[in-house]
Structure formats: structure tokens, C-alpha cells
Design an enzyme around this catalytic site. Structure first.
Site, mmCIF file in Angstrom:
data_model
loop_
_atom_site.group_PDB
_atom_site.id
_atom_site.type_symbol
_atom_site.label_atom_id
_atom_site.label_comp_id
_atom_site.label_asym_id
_atom_site.label_seq_id
_atom_site.Cartn_x
_atom_site.Cartn_y
_atom_site.Cartn_z
ATOM 1 N N SER A 72 18.755 7.916 -27.542
ATOM 2 C CA SER A 72 18.025 6.934 -27.658
ATOM 3 C C SER A 72 16.444 7.835 -26.315
ATOM 4 C CB SER A 72 18.558 5.928 -26.622
ATOM 5 O OG SER A 72 17.602 5.121 -25.931
ATOM 6 N N TYR B 67 23.147 3.670 -19.288
ATOM 7 C CA TYR B 67 23.125 3.569 -20.440
ATOM 8 C C TYR B 67 22.180 4.848 -20.991
ATOM 9 C CZ TYR B 67 21.503 4.110 -25.657
ATOM 10 O OH TYR B 67 21.511 4.005 -26.985
#
Length: 279
Positions: free
Chosen positions: A133, A146
Site C-alpha cells: 500500500s 494498517y
């Protein structure tokens, strides 16, 4: 013919990447928790083999890999795509929530990779594609856990690219920005169960407010993104990182500027911390 093994391929980027590979005539193993959720077009394709697998069940992974090898004779590309998000200020997130996230995003990836590597070493070739990501190179408010999990993915991938080079195996981390998938839905994204009112009006909760309204309006196109991942993976030499999407590129430039500023401010004193006899 290339054989792909893609985790979390029942929807989103994983499903689009599977479709792209199938359209190119490649073999594709789709690993999903619930085979009933595999899209009909993929389920009916003759060059697709579906295996039921929750990557957090480490004991079940070897059997899924063995089934793939029996069906297609080997595994050329492993795509570690299974994952989910977790939003909340660090103070709001419990150990249980954080550990559950890491069990999927990090340890599931580790266990899948461990299981596939013996196959690739015997072949003398293989490609690992880890879906990270843009949060894997820049920590942002409200996504600390995250982000930590995706920083881990990036670090693992970079190390693997060096560890596995002697065996002809390559490793790449893909770092997409926000994609117009179900990722911001409750099925893929968890919120900290206990919120702290003091964070209202701060950047951490601004991220939560954005996520509540942004689902299915995200900038990135998963079909185009899958096509680029396929194109890059088909090359003889993989990049260490594939920075994917205009928002990722924009944030990477911000990150590079930050690194430059931090380095320039303290590089001389930092270098001076060596022993005097080091020179």
C-alpha cells in the site's frame, strides 16, 4: 504457460488480476475463504483452479499449495493479495485488533511465501508479488496499525529480493493508492471498537470520516491497476517496488522531500557519531 497463485481473489484487485491472467491464457489458482463467492466468469474458466483457503490458517496452506502443483505442475507467480484494513488512532486500537490484522496482512503472507518457496526453488525460478500500500512507505493518521503491517510487507519483500536471488526467484511489492473496490466496506475494513472523543476534530478521526464517505468513489481503477501489475510481472526483471496510482506517486514525492529535509538537517552530526578511530 505461466501459473499464478493469487490469494484473496474473490473480488477487488485480486479478482481483476485473476481475470487479466486468465484472458492472457495463463493458469490461475484462486485461493479464497469461501469458494461460493468466486465470480461466475472465473469459476467457469477451464484454466482456473479454486482452493478454499484462509491464509490465517497456517496448517491449511501446504495442502492448498500441493493442490495447485498437482493441478498445474508448479507455481510461477505467487500474489500475496489477501488483506484488510484497520482504522483508528493508535491509542484506540486494542492488542487483539492489532494482532488480528497482522495475522492476516503479515503472518498470512509469510506462511504463504514459506509454503511456495520450496516449489520455486526446485523450479529454479519464480516471482513473488506482494500487495502492499502507499501506507507502506508513509505513515498517516488514523491508519497506524494498517500502515505498520504494510511497512512490514515492504521490508519483507525487499529482503526476499536479496535472499532469493541466488535461486532465480524475484520479489516485488506493489504499493497502490486508493482503489475503487470494496476495501472501504465493512467486509474489508475494521474500525477500532472503542473510540476516544478527544480525537474528534483531529487528523486521526478525519481519516475515519473520509473513509465513511469515500467507498466506491476512490481514484484508482482496479482493472487498469491489474493490467499494469500483469504487464510488470511479465517482464524478465521485476522492480523492487511498483508504485501504483497517481496518489501514490504524489505521496511518494512528499515522502522523498521529507527524507531529504530530515537528512540535510542532521546528516553532519549523525555522521559524526562514529568512533574517532573509524576513519
Amino acid at each position: 504457460m505461466t501459473t499464478w497463485f493469487i490469494t484473496g481473489a474473490s473480488r477487488g484487485l485480486g479478482a481483476e488480476l485473476a481475470r487479466t491472467a486468465v484472458a492472457q491464457g495463463d493458469n490461475v489458482v484462486i485461493a479464497v475463504r469461501d469458494p461460493a463467492r468466486v465470480p461466475e466468469d472465473l469459476g467457469k474458466a477451464s484454466n482456473v483452479h479454486t482452493v478454499a483457503l484462509d491464509v490465517t490458517d497456517s496448517a491449511a496452506i501446504p495442502a492448498a499449495v500441493e493442490a495447485a502443483v498437482r493441478r498445474f505442475g508448479g507455481i510461477d507467480v505467487l500474489v500475496n493479495n489477501a488483506g484488510r484494513g484497520l482504522l483508528g488512532a493508535l491509542e484506540e486500537i486494542t492488542d487483539a485488533e492489532a494482532r488480528s490484522l497482522f495475522d492476516l496482512n503479515v503472518f498470512g503472507l509469510i506462511d504463504m511465501t514459506r509454503a511456495v518457496l520450496p516449489v520455486m526453488r526446485r523450479q529454479g525460478s519464480g516471482k513473488l508479488v506482494h500487495i502492499g500500500s502507499r501506507s507502506g512507505f508513509e505513515g498517516e493518521p488514523g491508519v497506524s496499525m494498517y500502515s505498520a503491517s504494510k511497512f512490514a510487507v515492504a521490508g519483507i519483500s525487499e529482503a526476499l529480493s536479496k535472499e532469493l536471488a541466488p535461486f532465480g526467484i524475484q520479489s516485488m511489492v506493489v504499493e497502490p493508492g486508493v482503489l475503487r473496490t470494496d476495501f472501504l466496506d465493512a467486509s474489508s475494513l475494521s474500525l477500532a471498537a472503542d473510540t476516544i472523543a478527544d480525537y474528534d476534530g483531529t487528523p486521526a478521526h478525519a481519516t475515519l470520516e473520509w473513509a465513511a464517505t469515500a467507498s466506491h468513489t476512490q481514484l484508482g481503477d482496479p482493472v487498469k491497476s491489474a493490467a499494469l501489475i500483469y504487464e510488470v510481472t511479465a517482464q524478465n526483471v521485476l522492480p523492487t517496488h511498483l508504485y501504483l496510482g497517481p496518489d501514490t506517486i504524489d505521496r511518494l514525492r512528499v515522502k522523498l522531500d521529507q527524507i531529504h529535509d530530515d537528512l540535510n538537517a542532521w546528516s553532519a552530526k549523525s555522521a559524526a557519531t562514529a568512533h574517532d578511530d573509524a576513519a
